[in-house]
Design an enzyme around this catalytic site. Structure first.
Site, PDB file in Angstrom:
ATOM      1  N   THR A  91      38.008  41.059  49.584  1.00  0.00           N
ATOM      2  CA  THR A  91      37.146  39.984  50.077  1.00  0.00           C
ATOM      3  C   THR A  91      37.890  39.020  50.982  1.00  0.00           C
ATOM      4  O   THR A  91      37.321  38.485  51.944  1.00  0.00           O
ATOM      5  CB  THR A  91      36.529  39.222  48.890  1.00  0.00           C
ATOM      6  OG1 THR A  91      35.761  40.130  48.102  1.00  0.00           O
ATOM      7  CG2 THR A  91      35.626  38.093  49.362  1.00  0.00           C
ATOM      8  N   SER A 128      39.246  46.725  46.815  1.00  0.00           N
ATOM      9  CA  SER A 128      40.131  47.050  45.698  1.00  0.00           C
ATOM     10  C   SER A 128      39.586  48.108  44.737  1.00  0.00           C
ATOM     11  O   SER A 128      40.380  48.768  44.064  1.00  0.00           O
ATOM     12  CB  SER A 128      40.530  45.785  44.939  1.00  0.00           C
ATOM     13  OG  SER A 128      39.439  45.173  44.305  1.00  0.00           O
ATOM     14  N   THR A 164      40.013  41.410  44.516  1.00  0.00           N
ATOM     15  CA  THR A 164      40.181  40.862  43.164  1.00  0.00           C
ATOM     16  C   THR A 164      39.802  41.827  42.046  1.00  0.00           C
ATOM     17  O   THR A 164      40.239  41.662  40.913  1.00  0.00           O
ATOM     18  CB  THR A 164      39.358  39.574  42.996  1.00  0.00           C
ATOM     19  OG1 THR A 164      37.968  39.860  43.249  1.00  0.00           O
ATOM     20  CG2 THR A 164      39.841  38.497  43.951  1.00  0.00           C
ATOM     21  N   ASP A 165      39.003  42.864  42.341  1.00  0.00           N
ATOM     22  CA  ASP A 165      38.511  43.727  41.265  1.00  0.00           C
ATOM     23  C   ASP A 165      39.634  44.446  40.524  1.00  0.00           C
ATOM     24  O   ASP A 165      39.576  44.608  39.295  1.00  0.00           O
ATOM     25  CB  ASP A 165      37.519  44.754  41.813  1.00  0.00           C
ATOM     26  CG  ASP A 165      36.165  44.138  42.136  1.00  0.00           C
ATOM     27  OD1 ASP A 165      35.936  42.972  41.766  1.00  0.00           O
ATOM     28  OD2 ASP A 165      35.337  44.830  42.768  1.00  0.00           O
TER      29      ASP A 165
END
Length: 322
Positions: free
Chosen positions: A12, A55, A86-87
């Site tokens: 992101t 990710s 971030t995942d």
């Protein structure tokens, strides 16, 4: 001024929101690259793009490639900041923390809102990460995750919310440091263990979450896939439904290590209960109890360790002392 390298891998933090549809997606040019001049107030900055992947598409093989790139670049810099989706950021951070043999700061960061969204945390998190990377106290702390004014250890941090900018937390342990407008404040140090560098990731490890009514079907199906190892997120302190006992015993007899963690996000597994499927019986079968790791991180660690050994005693000693 210190020399800091920013390695971009996607996520992101590298995307933009379509103002008509609201869709967030990749873009041809990294949106933060145009802001490098602002970052020059904090350090001398270089940038490199290693991946451009959301990710969920990052695999352990990508993580190893990233580790090799960091080893290649780090002699020329005082620290490295990795931008990442971030995942799976916590898994990449932990992978790097285990395999890297360096004392210079390595920081992972990301964003919950793309650069052109209202209230974006992208640039702020990047600036915060650069500030931490230039701080002398960040050296020797292992790989760190910097998000939302907090500094977290790679081993403990996890994503706790799907969309909140304060998503990254370290349940039970808390952040190891804070970021203010004029200071980087470390309030505890990380106990560093010996790194475990690897040259390849070739094994296949499955992660299962225990559920009420879980029976042998799950484990029989996985056994057919011939895994190199299995991690199970057990119930409570480390218990499983009784119908899983026989297939687990068969897996262990087939020399497939079975690692047990808890699906709870606080506490550690321990062989307390003696009923069928209880932790005491599981340990007697040869299930290895991993203290202090989440399921995804236990899987990452087992993938790394299996490149070196599948010796039960060595794996048991390692995971029970993490």
């Amino acid at each position: 001024m210190k020399n800091i390298l920013i390695i971009h891998t996607g996520g992101t933090i590298s995307m933009l929101e379509d103002k008509e549809t609201g869709e967030v997606n990749t873009t041809g040019i990294h949106p933060l690259s145009a802001l490098v001049d602002q970052l020059g107030n904090y350090a001398t900055i270089d940038e490199k793009i290693v991946f451009e992947l959301p990710s969920p598409q990052i695999t352990p093989v990508h993580m190893l490639e990233l580790a090799k790139k960091i080893n290649e670049f780090i002699p020329n810099y005082d620290g490295i900041v990795v931008t990442h989706g971030t995942d799976t950021l916590e898994e990449t951070a932990y992978f790097l923390d285990v395999v890297l043999e360096i004392n210079k700061p390595v920081i992972l960061t990301g964003a919950m809102r793309s650069s052109n969204e209202i209230g974006s945390d992208a640039l702020y998190n990047l600036i915060s990460s650069i500030r931490v990377a230039t701080d002398d106290n960040a050296a020797g702390q292992g790989v760190l995750v910097v998000m939302n004014d907090e500094i977290h250890a790679a081993k403990n941090v996890t994503k706790t919310s799907t969309s909140n900018v304060a998503t990254f937390q370290s349940p039970q342990f808390g952040p190891i440091g804070l970021i203010t407008k004029d200071s980087i404040l470390f309030h505890r140090s990380i106990q560093i263990r010996q790194a475990q560098p690897v040259q390849s990731i070739t094994k296949n490890v499955f992660l299962l979450k225990a559920i009420a009514g879980m029976d042998e079907q799950f484990l029989h199906a996985i056994q057919q896939a011939k895994p190199d190892g299995i991690v199970i997120e057990g119930l409570g302190q480390g218990n499983l439904p009784k119908d899983t006992m026989k297939p687990i015993q068969q897996l262990i007899e087939d020399n497939i290590p079975v690692i047990l963690v808890s699906r709870c996000y606080q506490g550690v597994v321990q062989p307390t209960y003696g009923y069928d499927g209880g932790g005491k019986q599981l340990k007697q079968l040869g299930v290895i109890f991993a203290r202090g790791l989440s399921g995804p991180k236990a899987r990452i660690r087992l993938l790394i360790e299996l490149e070196k050994t599948n010796n039960y005693s060595k794996l048991k000693e390692l995971f029970e002392t993490l």
